[in-house]
Design an enzyme around this catalytic site. Structure first.
Site, PDB file in Angstrom:
ATOM      1  CB  SER A 170      82.418 -19.540  39.035  1.00  0.00           C
ATOM      2  OG  SER A 170      82.356 -20.491  37.981  1.00  0.00           O
ATOM      3  CE1 TYR A 192      85.156  -8.755  28.489  1.00  0.00           C
ATOM      4  CE2 TYR A 192      83.999  -9.543  26.537  1.00  0.00           C
ATOM      5  CZ  TYR A 192      84.032  -9.317  27.905  1.00  0.00           C
ATOM      6  OH  TYR A 192      82.951  -9.648  28.678  1.00  0.00           O
TER       7      TYR A 192
END
EC number: 1.1.1.-
Length: 324
Positions: A170, A192
């Protein structure tokens, strides 16, 4: 590529569909595995490959959904050859079972389309206690490819036809963490970022294909490995986006988003087009060769990702370490 109608060197553009980029291609005698073939662009990829005569094995998490998709494709493409097999890429046991069952079936394998993926989900761990996007998007496909490589080599040798491995990456690979791959913080919940973790997994898809290219060349095997960006498509891959964002995206969708037939085009082009014969270690966008970020071309980083992934998959095989 926001200039949707602008054609590249291949003669195709972002507006080209999977049927258009494979027009006139005869895939009879080829066998392909398409992961995630029961939703989104995976369905269209399976349909168009089957339309061109390829025997398609749909590797899906939910075989019930897979069976319905298969039935629909057969109704639309009389004579289509499709099989449905269970595969959960977030589970190494499932990947190993799939590969074992596939090899036991005696089927050849010409094309491996590593299509399945999840996107921007909240922090979760896989069944093997690895951050879910890294586990599903990269590690599951890494292990699957490794386990099926001998089958592909044998098929290529016996059929005297080029094998092709296609990794769906991507443009999000550009938005990984600043260091690219966080080897020591793969499971770090406190830092995260769902988008950066997705970008990291997609960067690894490119690095995986590039290191594969190097190894396949060294082995003198007639198998290519390439990666690609399918385009921005509103499929259920984005199910974790909130409704406000989805609405905002929908408002501009007709200008910047691809349809599913357009979204599957680059995959089908890289998998089947004679224009891509002998082309390996490249990154494609809109059915044309494109440039990823420099980190994606870093051969040392590619080898490091390969070694890291090998270690993770081997430690979960029940024969080595039990550490996290």
């Amino acid at each position: 590529m926001w200039f949707f109608g602008k054609k590249g060197a291949s003669g195709f553009s972002a507006r080209s569909t999977a049927e258009e980029v494979t027009h006139g291609v005869d895939g009879t005698g080829l066998t392909a595995i398409v992961t995630g073939a029961s939703s989104g662009i995976g369905v269209e990829t399976a349909r168009v490959l089957a339309l061109r005569g390829v025997h398609v094995v749909m590797a899906v998490r939910n075989t019930g959904s897979g069976a319905k998709v298969k039935e629909d494709i057969v109704n639309r493409v009389p004579g289509a050859k499709l099989d449905v097999m269970e595969l959960d890429l977030s589970s190494m046991d499932s990947v190993r079972k799939f590969a074992s069952d596939y090899k036991s079936s005696g089927r050849p394998l010409n094309l491996l389309i590593n299509n399945a993926g999840i996107m921007a989900c909240p922090f979760m761990l896989s069944k093997d206690n690895i951050e879910l996007q890294f586990a599903t998007n990269h590690l599951g496909h890494f292990l699957l490819t490794k386990l099926l490589l001998d089958t592909m080599k044998n098929t290529s040798r016996e059929s005297k036809r080029e094998g092709r491995i296609v990794n769906l990456s991507s443009e999000a690979h550009r938005y990984s963490y600043p260091e690219g791959v966080r080897f020591d913080k793969i499971n770090d919940k406190s830092s995260y970022s769902s988008i950066r973790a997705y970008g990291q997994s997609k960067l690894c898809n490119i690095l995986h294909a590039n290191e594969l290219t190097k190894q396949l060349k060294e082995d003198g095997v007639n198998i290519t490995a390439n990666s690609l960006h399918p385009g921005a498509i509103m499929t259920n891959l984005g199910r974790y986006f909130n409704s406000y964002l989805a609405g905002a995206v929908g408002a501009v969708a007709k200008y910047v988003l691809k349809t599913v037939p357009q979204g599957a085009a680059t995959t089908c082009y890289v998998a089947l087009s004679p224009q891509v014969t002998g082309v390996t270690g490249e990154y494609f966008l809109d059915s044309n060769i494109a440039k990823p970020i420099s980190l994606a071309k870093d051969s040392e980083l590619a080898k490091k990702v390969w070694d890291f992934s090998t270690k993770l998959t081997e430690s979960q095989s029940g024969e080595s370490s039990t550490s996290n």
